[in-house]
Design an enzyme around this catalytic site. Sequence first.
Site, PDB file in Angstrom:
ATOM      1  N   GLU A  30     -20.613  21.122 -14.531  1.00 25.52           N
ATOM      2  CA  GLU A  30     -20.804  19.778 -15.097  1.00 25.52           C
ATOM      3  C   GLU A  30     -19.866  18.767 -14.441  1.00 25.52           C
ATOM      4  OE1 GLU A  30     -22.164  20.009 -19.626  1.00 25.52           O
ATOM      5  OE2 GLU A  30     -20.356  21.155 -19.244  1.00 25.52           O
ATOM      6  N   SER A  77       0.826  -1.213   0.000  1.00 31.04           N
ATOM      7  CA  SER A  77       0.000   0.000   0.000  1.00 31.04           C
ATOM      8  C   SER A  77       0.859   1.261   0.000  1.00 31.04           C
ATOM      9  CB  SER A  77      -0.933   0.006   1.224  1.00 31.04           C
ATOM     10  OG  SER A  77      -0.191  -0.161   2.414  1.00 31.04           O
ATOM     11  N   LYS A 114     -19.429  28.403 -28.915  1.00 30.62           N
ATOM     12  CA  LYS A 114     -19.778  27.758 -27.651  1.00 30.62           C
ATOM     13  C   LYS A 114     -19.038  28.325 -26.445  1.00 30.62           C
ATOM     14  CE  LYS A 114     -22.034  24.658 -26.815  1.00 30.62           C
ATOM     15  NZ  LYS A 114     -21.866  23.212 -27.002  1.00 30.62           N
ATOM     16  N   ASN A 157     -19.017  26.754 -22.587  1.00 32.24           N
ATOM     17  CA  ASN A 157     -19.595  25.619 -21.857  1.00 32.24           C
ATOM     18  C   ASN A 157     -19.384  25.722 -20.350  1.00 32.24           C
ATOM     19  OD1 ASN A 157     -20.435  24.413 -24.249  1.00 32.24           O
ATOM     20  ND2 ASN A 157     -18.454  23.403 -24.534  1.00 32.24           N
ATOM     21  N   SER A 166     -15.581  25.193 -27.290  1.00 28.04           N
ATOM     22  CA  SER A 166     -15.676  23.924 -28.008  1.00 28.04           C
ATOM     23  C   SER A 166     -14.530  23.874 -29.010  1.00 28.04           C
ATOM     24  CB  SER A 166     -17.027  23.850 -28.728  1.00 28.04           C
ATOM     25  OG  SER A 166     -16.933  22.993 -29.845  1.00 28.04           O
ATOM     26  N   HIS A 214     -41.555  21.141 -10.081  1.00 29.09           N
ATOM     27  CA  HIS A 214     -41.609  20.267 -11.272  1.00 29.09           C
ATOM     28  C   HIS A 214     -40.923  20.911 -12.478  1.00 29.09           C
ATOM     29  CE1 HIS A 214     -44.898  18.147  -9.068  1.00 29.09           C
ATOM     30  NE2 HIS A 214     -45.214  19.387  -8.725  1.00 29.09           N
TER      31      HIS A 214
HETATM   32  N1  ARG Z   1      -1.159  -1.370   5.266  1.00 32.41           N
HETATM   33  C1  ARG Z   1      -2.048  -1.922   6.231  1.00 32.41           C
HETATM   34  C2  ARG Z   1      -3.414  -1.235   6.141  1.00 32.41           C
HETATM   35  O1  ARG Z   1      -3.515  -0.290   5.471  1.00 32.41           O
HETATM   36  C3  ARG Z   1      -1.497  -1.716   7.604  1.00 32.41           C
HETATM   37  C4  ARG Z   1      -1.972  -2.694   8.622  1.00 32.41           C
HETATM   38  C5  ARG Z   1      -1.471  -4.038   8.329  1.00 32.41           C
HETATM   39  N2  ARG Z   1      -1.718  -4.950   9.393  1.00 32.41           N
HETATM   40  C6  ARG Z   1      -1.609  -6.253   9.200  1.00 32.41           C
HETATM   41  N3  ARG Z   1      -1.839  -7.004  10.235  1.00 32.41           N
HETATM   42  N4  ARG Z   1      -1.251  -6.781   8.078  1.00 32.41           N
HETATM   43  O2  ARG Z   1      -4.394  -1.670   6.715  1.00 32.41           O
END
Ligand code: ARG
Length: 469
Positions: free
Chosen positions: A295, A28, A288, A290, A282, A161
């Site tokens: 949007e 992550s 145009k 826009n 455009s 409406h």
């Molecule tokens: N990167 C993990 C998360 O975002 C951190 C926690 C991970 N904990 C574990 N027991 N693997 O949740």
Amino acid sequence: MAVESSSSTWSQRFEQGLHPAVERFNASIGFDIALLQEDLDGSIAHARMLGRCGVMTEAEAEQLIAGLEQVRAEAAAGQFNPGLEAEDVHFAVERRLIELLGPLGKKLHTGRSRNDQVGTDIRLWLRRQIDAIDAALVRFQRALLDQAECHADTLIPGYTHLQRAQPLCLAHHLLAYIEMADRDRQRLADVRRRVNICPLGAAALAGTPVPIDRRATAEELGFEAIYANSLDAVSDRDFAVEFMAAGSLVLAHLSRLSEEVILWASEEFGFVALSDRCATGSSLMPQKKNPDVPELVRGKSGRVFGHLMGLLTLIKGLPLAYNKDFQEDKEALFDGVKTVLDCLEAMAILFEEGLEFRPQRLEAAVGCDFSNATDVADYLVARGVPFREAYQLVGGLVKTCLAEGLLLRQLPLERWQQLHPAFGADIFAAIEPRQVVAARRSEGGTGFEQVRAQLQRQRAHLGRATGQC
Ligand code: ARG
């Protein structure tokens, strides 16, 4: 000290490194690096507490804190760029600390787990973001209020409406959105109370035999309270769902306003002119202009609603306590927060300098329809005719006018008096649009005096005027 290979992140139980594709899949770090400051703050509070509680010496704690501050400085200098092998921001910081401090760095994780650590980080981060969103909501409200004050005497057709219903004071229309934003602020403040509870010290799931002081870390980090139950502490993501629900309503409100601006900017309505600063052209049609900003806001609302569903789905089947599924909460929160902030800023700018109401077009619009028909009925009611009877009579009158191509104000007095003897020459003043608006004096109504009182109340609430008409 050499950087450990990914096989040695884990205990000696592990003999082989991760499959490279699994390493990528599992990591992550690509997005949770956004939590770096909060991770450092949490670790510093944890280290200080370990020193105070005698789990390590105060001197050791001070060295850990200095090491963590060094990581912060490296990051500020663009020199902290952990790769996939770190897995996540928590490991990345710990690895760097061990590189910097040697064996002492290995003491930081005493009495905690990444489970309570990540929960702490995400709450600290979200708390800060909620404060930023609150400020963005106030800026948006002020932009609306500035416009509303400029248009305390401007009329706009009111619709139900999407059919012409009754004329309104334009300020009244804008004030409705200020009220919505006010509820958004209240909701977020309420969510913030539940974001601001500290899970740190719940450790993996069950607490820890290490003699920690949870209240000390919670207090240092500015939390209001600590989780009472360690299992709940590491597996609660209700606050994320609540935030996204509150964020969804912010976007729902912005999207409704966007839809109105898009209609108003059309040739058919012509109620606003878009400034060059907030409109696009455009690539093909040279004429145009826009309304891309509203949007995009209308379109982006779907992202936040989607994240709300995503988070609910994420938690619904999870047994206690921590599950890796929770790693998926982050991108939803990051994107949800960014979308809310971006859309609020864009809409604030749109009302600050991106559009101008066209009072003449608005004035012309309210004068050429039957949106004063209710006032004819109310005129008779004031002269003793039961409402339903008056309503029937006026319906017939509108029908005749439509057939003859006349507006109500174009009917001569004799025709009015043929319809009902209670009509006098003052009917013409009573159905004039400005009078129709002024007459709605009921509390919260669109009458000019009511609207002025609301403008004053909001100005007192929101502070300084920025706009000029
Ligand atoms: N990167 C993990 C998360 O975002 C951190 C926690 C991970 N904990 C574990 N027991 N693997 O949740």
